[in-house]
Design a protein around this motif. Structure first.
Motif, PDB file in Angstrom:
ATOM      1  N   LYS A 244       0.829  -1.212   0.000  1.00  0.00           N
ATOM      2  CA  LYS A 244       0.000   0.000   0.000  1.00  0.00           C
ATOM      3  C   LYS A 244       0.859   1.255   0.000  1.00  0.00           C
ATOM      4  O   LYS A 244       0.497   2.276  -0.602  1.00  0.00           O
ATOM      5  CB  LYS A 244      -0.915  -0.019   1.221  1.00  0.00           C
ATOM      6  N   ALA A 245       2.030   1.162   0.643  1.00  0.00           N
ATOM      7  CA  ALA A 245       2.934   2.316   0.705  1.00  0.00           C
ATOM      8  C   ALA A 245       3.792   2.458  -0.551  1.00  0.00           C
ATOM      9  O   ALA A 245       4.625   3.380  -0.628  1.00  0.00           O
ATOM     10  CB  ALA A 245       3.830   2.195   1.928  1.00  0.00           C
ATOM     11  N   GLY A 246       3.607   1.562  -1.518  1.00  0.00           N
ATOM     12  CA  GLY A 246       4.348   1.656  -2.769  1.00  0.00           C
ATOM     13  C   GLY A 246       5.782   1.185  -2.687  1.00  0.00           C
ATOM     14  O   GLY A 246       6.617   1.545  -3.532  1.00  0.00           O
ATOM     15  N   ARG A 247       6.088   0.344  -1.705  1.00  0.00           N
ATOM     16  CA  ARG A 247       7.472  -0.067  -1.511  1.00  0.00           C
ATOM     17  C   ARG A 247       7.943  -1.119  -2.521  1.00  0.00           C
ATOM     18  O   ARG A 247       9.139  -1.404  -2.593  1.00  0.00           O
ATOM     19  CB  ARG A 247       7.668  -0.601  -0.094  1.00  0.00           C
ATOM     20  N   PHE A 248       7.032  -1.704  -3.275  1.00  0.00           N
ATOM     21  CA  PHE A 248       7.422  -2.734  -4.239  1.00  0.00           C
ATOM     22  C   PHE A 248       7.371  -2.230  -5.676  1.00  0.00           C
ATOM     23  O   PHE A 248       7.313  -3.025  -6.619  1.00  0.00           O
ATOM     24  CB  PHE A 248       6.524  -3.959  -4.083  1.00  0.00           C
ATOM     25  N   ALA A 249       7.392  -0.935  -5.850  1.00  0.00           N
ATOM     26  CA  ALA A 249       7.365  -0.376  -7.202  1.00  0.00           C
ATOM     27  C   ALA A 249       8.568  -0.871  -8.001  1.00  0.00           C
ATOM     28  O   ALA A 249       9.699  -0.889  -7.509  1.00  0.00           O
ATOM     29  CB  ALA A 249       7.381   1.149  -7.132  1.00  0.00           C
ATOM     30  N   GLU A 252       8.513  -7.397 -10.183  1.00  0.00           N
ATOM     31  CA  GLU A 252       7.560  -8.161 -10.988  1.00  0.00           C
ATOM     32  C   GLU A 252       6.543  -8.909 -10.133  1.00  0.00           C
ATOM     33  O   GLU A 252       5.430  -9.206 -10.587  1.00  0.00           O
ATOM     34  CB  GLU A 252       8.307  -9.166 -11.873  1.00  0.00           C
ATOM     35  N   GLU A 253       6.938  -9.249  -8.910  1.00  0.00           N
ATOM     36  CA  GLU A 253       6.074 -10.009  -8.018  1.00  0.00           C
ATOM     37  C   GLU A 253       6.506  -9.750  -6.585  1.00  0.00           C
ATOM     38  O   GLU A 253       7.647  -9.344  -6.329  1.00  0.00           O
ATOM     39  CB  GLU A 253       6.158 -11.507  -8.332  1.00  0.00           C
ATOM     40  N   ILE A 254       5.607  -9.986  -5.647  1.00  0.00           N
ATOM     41  CA  ILE A 254       5.889  -9.770  -4.236  1.00  0.00           C
ATOM     42  C   ILE A 254       6.116 -11.125  -3.585  1.00  0.00           C
ATOM     43  O   ILE A 254       5.273 -12.026  -3.673  1.00  0.00           O
ATOM     44  CB  ILE A 254       4.712  -9.037  -3.553  1.00  0.00           C
ATOM     45  N   VAL A 255       7.242 -11.267  -2.909  1.00  0.00           N
ATOM     46  CA  VAL A 255       7.578 -12.514  -2.227  1.00  0.00           C
ATOM     47  C   VAL A 255       7.056 -12.468  -0.797  1.00  0.00           C
ATOM     48  O   VAL A 255       7.353 -11.523  -0.057  1.00  0.00           O
ATOM     49  CB  VAL A 255       9.105 -12.750  -2.218  1.00  0.00           C
ATOM     50  N   ILE A 274      -4.130 -14.450   1.789  1.00  0.00           N
ATOM     51  CA  ILE A 274      -3.455 -13.225   1.360  1.00  0.00           C
ATOM     52  C   ILE A 274      -4.374 -12.445   0.425  1.00  0.00           C
ATOM     53  O   ILE A 274      -4.861 -12.978  -0.579  1.00  0.00           O
ATOM     54  CB  ILE A 274      -2.123 -13.548   0.657  1.00  0.00           C
ATOM     55  N   PRO A 275      -4.632 -11.188   0.744  1.00  0.00           N
ATOM     56  CA  PRO A 275      -5.541 -10.398  -0.099  1.00  0.00           C
ATOM     57  C   PRO A 275      -4.891 -10.063  -1.440  1.00  0.00           C
ATOM     58  O   PRO A 275      -3.681 -10.207  -1.616  1.00  0.00           O
ATOM     59  CB  PRO A 275      -5.768  -9.136   0.741  1.00  0.00           C
ATOM     60  N   GLU A 276      -5.692  -9.610  -2.364  1.00  0.00           N
ATOM     61  CA  GLU A 276      -5.150  -9.191  -3.660  1.00  0.00           C
ATOM     62  C   GLU A 276      -4.282  -7.957  -3.462  1.00  0.00           C
ATOM     63  O   GLU A 276      -4.701  -6.957  -2.881  1.00  0.00           O
ATOM     64  CB  GLU A 276      -6.287  -8.890  -4.636  1.00  0.00           C
ATOM     65  N   LEU A 277      -3.049  -8.055  -3.939  1.00  0.00           N
ATOM     66  CA  LEU A 277      -2.114  -6.937  -3.849  1.00  0.00           C
ATOM     67  C   LEU A 277      -1.929  -6.337  -5.236  1.00  0.00           C
ATOM     68  O   LEU A 277      -2.541  -6.785  -6.212  1.00  0.00           O
ATOM     69  CB  LEU A 277      -0.792  -7.404  -3.255  1.00  0.00           C
ATOM     70  N   SER A 278      -1.071  -5.349  -5.345  1.00  0.00           N
ATOM     71  CA  SER A 278      -0.908  -4.651  -6.619  1.00  0.00           C
ATOM     72  C   SER A 278      -0.140  -5.471  -7.644  1.00  0.00           C
ATOM     73  O   SER A 278      -0.152  -5.139  -8.833  1.00  0.00           O
ATOM     74  CB  SER A 278      -0.195  -3.311  -6.391  1.00  0.00           C
ATOM     75  N   LEU A 279       0.516  -6.538  -7.176  1.00  0.00           N
ATOM     76  CA  LEU A 279       1.316  -7.391  -8.044  1.00  0.00           C
ATOM     77  C   LEU A 279       1.039  -8.846  -7.693  1.00  0.00           C
ATOM     78  O   LEU A 279       0.523  -9.142  -6.607  1.00  0.00           O
ATOM     79  CB  LEU A 279       2.812  -7.097  -7.841  1.00  0.00           C
ATOM     80  N   PRO A 280       1.381  -9.772  -8.581  1.00  0.00           N
ATOM     81  CA  PRO A 280       1.272 -11.188  -8.218  1.00  0.00           C
ATOM     82  C   PRO A 280       2.107 -11.491  -6.985  1.00  0.00           C
ATOM     83  O   PRO A 280       3.157 -10.881  -6.758  1.00  0.00           O
ATOM     84  CB  PRO A 280       1.819 -11.912  -9.454  1.00  0.00           C
ATOM     85  N   VAL A 281       1.638 -12.446  -6.170  1.00  0.00           N
ATOM     86  CA  VAL A 281       2.331 -12.805  -4.933  1.00  0.00           C
ATOM     87  C   VAL A 281       2.948 -14.186  -5.083  1.00  0.00           C
ATOM     88  O   VAL A 281       2.268 -15.144  -5.460  1.00  0.00           O
ATOM     89  CB  VAL A 281       1.380 -12.788  -3.724  1.00  0.00           C
TER      90      VAL A 281
END
Length: 425
Positions: A244-249, A252-255, A274-281
């Motif tokens: 949410k804070a944009g730290r994974f800008a 390609e994916e969040i680990v 795990i809720p839907e995030l801005s990128l694939p998890v």
């Protein structure tokens, strides 16, 4: 692809000569290559092997590989089994062939072994601050665009040391913030506020890229299902807050990674939430002991005891030792000890006695203690045990069983040895 098809290291393993370095192997095999010895398909009991000798069950090993492949796929998990359990590249390869994303490791030497055998994806479950090791990792990343490497960070100081060592690197090192299991846990950032500070430090580092969060639920104090799930939900919430804070800008994916060998059912349950995030998890599980399982610690702790409908792991190790002394009706000694058997969690378990080609349960026989080269056996009145008998022992804790053996025969149920597993500790 997570294995380098050009690697010839496996071929070199088969070309290694058998000699005195490898305990338990037949003396008359000296000078043969490992491949030549395997091709002979000798029998573990009649083919000249000497005691003590550790063997892996071919059938049980394959069963365990298939079971965890099925389990992780069923639960939508990416699997990166911990390679420090076996440090056996042949098993790494089989784990990857059975669907593993890559291999988890703990220290730089282990990563070097994996890379020598073509492993293309490595998760290092540790904060890496050694400059020489970081420069080597950087060189591997720069030289191989297909190499994926992820490691922990758990301190601002660690981030600073890593960034300084990586100055001039072409590719940043991917990192995940490690959330500690709780106060007194082994490693990891203790609070979410401190996690933010570490993530801020990564954002300011040129040589690092934040790709997710991770931790080890086995370190949760007084772990039980409720406490473990509560910690896992903290981990998931941390990932969501960072996203949410944009730290994974730019990634390609969040680990999001957790998972030892005692609570992977809880990991599967919570990661499904795990809720839907801005990128694939990338929901990554890292359990490692499953590959051989055991007859003690993990037999008691395995999550499959709680979810029997999912299947069951099978202990694949058996240490064969020989009775060399029977001084009294209540006591005997076998020729395997601390140099041969894991003993840090439980003593070995007497399972079967073999005499004149026939096996029977080791009724009335137990291991009372271990010396360096002897097992002290306690024998009840009903125990039928003679000098010269072979005694099959089950072991507890695979991580301290593999490390005592450099070359391990893989035997089928009838004793036919079909392969040899080389370890690198």
């Amino acid at each position: 692809m997570v294995l380098d098809p050009g690697s010839d290291a496996y071929t070199l393993l088969a070309e290694e000569r058998v000699d005195h370095r490898f305990k338990g192997l037949p003396p008359d095999a000296d000078g043969l290559t490992v491949g030549e010895l395997a091709a002979q398909r000798r029998n573990l009991f009649t083919g000249g092997f000497t005691t003590p000798v550790l063997a892996l069950s071919a059938e049980r090993l394959e069963h365990n590989l298939k079971l965890m492949e099925t389990y992780t796929a069923r639960h939508g998990l990416v699997f990166a089994p911990h390679g420090k359990t076996s440090m056996a590249p042949q098993l790494f390869r089989r784990q990857i062939e059975h669907g593993a994303w890559g291999i988890t490791l703990a220290v730089p030497h282990q990563v070097r072994v994996a890379r020598a055998f073509g492993v293309r994806r490595v998760f290092l479950a540790n904060e890496l601050v050694d400059p020489a090791a970081l420069r080597w990792i950087s060189g591997e990343l720069d030289a191989d665009p297909g190499f994926r490497f992820v490691c922990y960070v758990d301190s601002v100081r660690g981030v600073e040391l890593m960034d300084a060592a990586l100055a001039g690197s072409a590719r940043p090192v991917d990192v995940v913030v490690e959330l500690a299991g709780g106060e007194g846990a082994r490693t990891g950032v203790r609070t979410e506020a401190e996690c933010v500070a570490v993530a801020d430090a990564v954002a300011g580092a040129r040589g690092l890229r934040l790709v997710g969060v991770a931790g080890y639920e086995g370190e949760v104090p007084d772990a039980d299902p409720e406490r473990v799930r509560a910690w896992l939900r903290r981990l998931v919430a941390l990932a969501a807050d960072f996203d949410k804070a944009g730290r994974f800008a730019g990634v390609e994916e969040i680990v999001v990674s957790a998972g030892g060998s005692a609570w992977f059912d809880a990991v599967a349950d919570v990661f499904a939430e795990i809720p839907e995030l801005s990128l694939p998890v990338l929901k990554m599980l890292r359990s490692g002991a499953y590959v051989s399982h055991d007859d003690g610690h993990y037999r008691e702790l395995t999550p499959f005891n709680r979810v029997p409908e999912e299947g069951a792991l099978e202990p694949a190790f058996r240490l064969w030792t020989q009775v060399v002394s029977r001084p009294s009706a209540g006591q005997a000694f076998a020729n395997a000890g601390k140099r041969d058997a894991a003993y840090d969690l439980d003593l070995p378990f007497a399972q079967v006695v073999r005499r004149d080609g026939a096996e029977r349960p080791a009724d009335g026989i137990s291991v009372a203690s271990l010396s360096d080269q002897h097992a002290w056996l306690r024998t009840a009145p009903e125990a039928d045990l003679e000098v010269g008998d072979w005694l099959g022992l089950g072991l507890s804790h695979p991580c301290t069983s593999f490390d005592k053996w450099v070359l391990i025969p893989v035997a089928e149920a009838d004793g036919t040895v079909v392969d040899y597993i080389r370890t690198f500790f």
